[in-house]
Structure formats: structure tokens, C-alpha cells
Design a protein around this motif. Structure first.
Motif, PDB file in Angstrom:
ATOM      1  N   THR A  80       0.818  -1.215   0.000  1.00  0.00           N
ATOM      2  CA  THR A  80       0.000   0.000   0.000  1.00  0.00           C
ATOM      3  C   THR A  80       0.852   1.264   0.000  1.00  0.00           C
ATOM      4  N   TYR A  81       2.079   1.155   0.534  1.00  0.00           N
ATOM      5  CA  TYR A  81       2.934   2.342   0.638  1.00  0.00           C
ATOM      6  C   TYR A  81       4.385   1.897   0.665  1.00  0.00           C
ATOM      7  N   VAL A  82       5.261   2.699   0.034  1.00  0.00           N
ATOM      8  CA  VAL A  82       6.695   2.420   0.024  1.00  0.00           C
ATOM      9  C   VAL A  82       7.438   3.645   0.528  1.00  0.00           C
ATOM     10  N   GLY A  83       8.254   3.443   1.558  1.00  0.00           N
ATOM     11  CA  GLY A  83       9.109   4.502   2.077  1.00  0.00           C
ATOM     12  C   GLY A  83      10.528   4.316   1.550  1.00  0.00           C
ATOM     13  N   ARG A  84      11.505   4.806   2.296  1.00  0.00           N
ATOM     14  CA  ARG A  84      12.895   4.675   1.863  1.00  0.00           C
ATOM     15  C   ARG A  84      13.356   3.224   1.945  1.00  0.00           C
ATOM     16  N   SER A  85      13.233   2.610   3.125  1.00  0.00           N
ATOM     17  CA  SER A  85      13.643   1.209   3.280  1.00  0.00           C
ATOM     18  C   SER A  85      12.489   0.322   3.714  1.00  0.00           C
ATOM     19  N   SER A 132      -5.449   2.651  -9.604  1.00  0.00           N
ATOM     20  CA  SER A 132      -6.856   2.909  -9.276  1.00  0.00           C
ATOM     21  C   SER A 132      -6.979   3.970  -8.179  1.00  0.00           C
ATOM     22  N   GLU A 133      -8.164   4.492  -8.032  1.00  0.00           N
ATOM     23  CA  GLU A 133      -8.437   5.454  -6.961  1.00  0.00           C
ATOM     24  C   GLU A 133      -8.244   4.793  -5.602  1.00  0.00           C
ATOM     25  N   THR A 134      -8.638   3.537  -5.487  1.00  0.00           N
ATOM     26  CA  THR A 134      -8.468   2.801  -4.235  1.00  0.00           C
ATOM     27  C   THR A 134      -6.992   2.713  -3.867  1.00  0.00           C
ATOM     28  N   GLU A 135      -6.138   2.415  -4.843  1.00  0.00           N
ATOM     29  CA  GLU A 135      -4.701   2.348  -4.585  1.00  0.00           C
ATOM     30  C   GLU A 135      -4.154   3.708  -4.162  1.00  0.00           C
ATOM     31  N   LYS A 136      -4.638   4.772  -4.771  1.00  0.00           N
ATOM     32  CA  LYS A 136      -4.198   6.123  -4.406  1.00  0.00           C
ATOM     33  C   LYS A 136      -4.629   6.480  -2.986  1.00  0.00           C
ATOM     34  N   ILE A 137      -5.844   6.111  -2.613  1.00  0.00           N
ATOM     35  CA  ILE A 137      -6.331   6.369  -1.249  1.00  0.00           C
ATOM     36  C   ILE A 137      -5.517   5.568  -0.246  1.00  0.00           C
ATOM     37  N   GLU A 138      -5.236   4.296  -0.564  1.00  0.00           N
ATOM     38  CA  GLU A 138      -4.417   3.460   0.319  1.00  0.00           C
ATOM     39  C   GLU A 138      -3.026   4.073   0.495  1.00  0.00           C
ATOM     40  N   TRP A 139      -2.449   4.603  -0.602  1.00  0.00           N
ATOM     41  CA  TRP A 139      -1.118   5.232  -0.530  1.00  0.00           C
ATOM     42  C   TRP A 139      -1.141   6.410   0.440  1.00  0.00           C
ATOM     43  N   GLU A 140      -2.117   7.288   0.290  1.00  0.00           N
ATOM     44  CA  GLU A 140      -2.210   8.455   1.168  1.00  0.00           C
ATOM     45  C   GLU A 140      -2.429   8.035   2.615  1.00  0.00           C
ATOM     46  N   SER A 141      -3.268   7.047   2.824  1.00  0.00           N
ATOM     47  CA  SER A 141      -3.498   6.544   4.182  1.00  0.00           C
ATOM     48  C   SER A 141      -2.234   5.903   4.734  1.00  0.00           C
ATOM     49  N   GLY A 142      -1.511   5.166   3.883  1.00  0.00           N
ATOM     50  CA  GLY A 142      -0.257   4.538   4.290  1.00  0.00           C
ATOM     51  C   GLY A 142       0.785   5.570   4.684  1.00  0.00           C
ATOM     52  N   LYS A 143       0.827   6.663   3.942  1.00  0.00           N
ATOM     53  CA  LYS A 143       1.760   7.746   4.263  1.00  0.00           C
ATOM     54  C   LYS A 143       1.442   8.319   5.646  1.00  0.00           C
ATOM     55  N   LYS A 144       0.162   8.514   5.932  1.00  0.00           N
ATOM     56  CA  LYS A 144      -0.250   9.018   7.249  1.00  0.00           C
ATOM     57  C   LYS A 144       0.094   8.023   8.354  1.00  0.00           C
ATOM     58  N   ARG A 145      -0.152   6.719   8.094  1.00  0.00           N
ATOM     59  CA  ARG A 145       0.184   5.707   9.096  1.00  0.00           C
ATOM     60  C   ARG A 145       1.694   5.672   9.350  1.00  0.00           C
ATOM     61  N   GLU A 147       3.784   8.174   9.149  1.00  0.00           N
ATOM     62  CA  GLU A 147       4.093   9.335   9.993  1.00  0.00           C
ATOM     63  C   GLU A 147       3.681   9.097  11.441  1.00  0.00           C
ATOM     64  N   LEU A 148       2.515   8.483  11.637  1.00  0.00           N
ATOM     65  CA  LEU A 148       2.069   8.166  12.999  1.00  0.00           C
ATOM     66  C   LEU A 148       3.016   7.192  13.679  1.00  0.00           C
ATOM     67  N   ARG A 149       3.503   6.195  12.926  1.00  0.00           N
ATOM     68  CA  ARG A 149       4.454   5.237  13.500  1.00  0.00           C
ATOM     69  C   ARG A 149       5.750   5.940  13.909  1.00  0.00           C
ATOM     70  N   LYS A 150       6.215   6.896  13.093  1.00  0.00           N
ATOM     71  CA  LYS A 150       7.417   7.658  13.440  1.00  0.00           C
ATOM     72  C   LYS A 150       7.194   8.448  14.726  1.00  0.00           C
ATOM     73  N   GLU A 151       6.040   9.075  14.845  1.00  0.00           N
ATOM     74  CA  GLU A 151       5.727   9.833  16.053  1.00  0.00           C
ATOM     75  C   GLU A 151       5.679   8.912  17.274  1.00  0.00           C
ATOM     76  N   ARG A 152       5.069   7.744  17.136  1.00  0.00           N
ATOM     77  CA  ARG A 152       4.989   6.796  18.257  1.00  0.00           C
ATOM     78  C   ARG A 152       6.379   6.343  18.684  1.00  0.00           C
ATOM     79  N   ARG A 153       7.274   6.126  17.717  1.00  0.00           N
ATOM     80  CA  ARG A 153       8.652   5.725  18.061  1.00  0.00           C
ATOM     81  C   ARG A 153       9.329   6.820  18.866  1.00  0.00           C
TER      82      ARG A 153
END
Length: 157
Positions: A80-85, A132-145, A147-153
Motif C-alpha cells: 500500500t505504501y513504500v518509504g525509503r527502506s 486505481s483510486e483505491t490504490e491512491k487512497i491506500e497510498w495516502e493513508s499509508g503515508k499518514k500511518r 508518519e504516525l508510526r514515526k511519532e509513536r517511536r
């Protein structure tokens, strides 16, 4: 950066529930399903990054319905989302009946990290081409998740 499509790494696994999968309440043992989810997430992430991976985080693991002896469980993983690593893999689990109807029993988001030959995090060389639009929504949601994981760490979680 080279890109892959979500479908390129999509993984499906099928399990027919046997006695060793069942807990004392005659339901699928949650820990067994968690192991299968982790396995599907690993295969999905390996297919995407073409490298070894390790599990960094499992979040949003929701048990929605039970599964019982003899049920067929279908587990589907997709990037759903790809970061650096890291890569986020959405894993959906279903009970499938004899007619092919699927009832959702679980959804999890798993963060996998690509590893180099020294088992250290490495850059994921493939981005994700969203169709698809669904994939784009998942990407944006994944990006938010992510960021939340970084904040929790940072907060020590």
C-alpha cells in the motif's frame, strides 16, 4: 526510480483449518492467523523489493469474525505504501465458503523493512505505480500511518 504495480507483488495464501489451528474455544487460534499474516506480508514485500525483509511493525490488527475447523481461510497481501527502506503491506483475511463467497475475518497493516546482505536496512529500489483510486487512497493513508508510526517511536512506543 523503477516502479512496480500493486498487482506485481500481490500474494494469496489458502489454508484449510485443521485441529492444530484451533484453540480451546473451537475457533482459529489468533496467534496462528498472526503468523500466517506475517508470512504473507513477508512474501509480498520480498516480491516488491526483490530482497530479504524483516517485520518492523504490525498495527491495526482487527479480529472481526471467527473461523472454525474445516473452514477455508484466504489471506491476501498487497503493498500500500513504500518509504525509503520500508514497505507497508495490507493483509486481509477471509473465510471462503463452498460457493466462493468471502467473509472478512481480519485486516492488518504490516511494515516490512528491506535488508541488505549484512541484514541492515537498505533502500527499496522500486516505487509503486498506482492505477486505481483505491490504490491512491491506500497510498495516502499509508503515508499518514507511516508518519504516525514515526511519532509513536519518538514517544517511546
Amino acid at each position: 526510480m523503477r516502479k512496480k504495480y500493486v498487482e506485481d507483488s500481490k500474494t494469496e495464501q489458502f489454508r484449510l483449518l485443521k485441529y492444530e489451528d484451533i484453540n480451546g474455544a473451537n475457533r482459529l487460534f489468533g496467534g496462528k492467523l498472526m503468523a500466517w499474516i506475517d508470512e504473507v506480508a513477508s512474501v509480498t514485500a520480498r516480491r516488491h523489493c526483490e530482497a530479504e525483509v524483516t517485520t518492523a511493525c504490525i498495527d491495526n490488527l482487527q479480529f472481526k469474525e471467527p473461523a472454525f475447523l474445516g473452514n477455508m481461510v484466504v489471506i491476501i497481501g498487497r503493498i500500500t505504501y513504500v518509504g525509503r527502506s520500508s514497505m507497508e503491506v495490507r493483509v486481509d483475511s477471509y473465510v471462503e465458503d463452498e460457493k466462493g463467497f468471502r467473509c472478512p475475518i481480519n485486516r492488518a497493516y504490516v511494515t516490512m523493512v528491506a535488508l541488505d546482505e549484512n541484514e541492515r536496512p537498505k533502500t527499496v529500489e522500486f516505487g509503486l505505480e498506482l492505477k486505481s483510486e483505491t490504490e491512491k487512497i491506500e497510498w495516502e493513508s499509508g503515508k499518514k500511518r507511516a508518519e504516525l508510526r514515526k511519532e509513536r517511536r519518538k514517544e517511546g512506543f
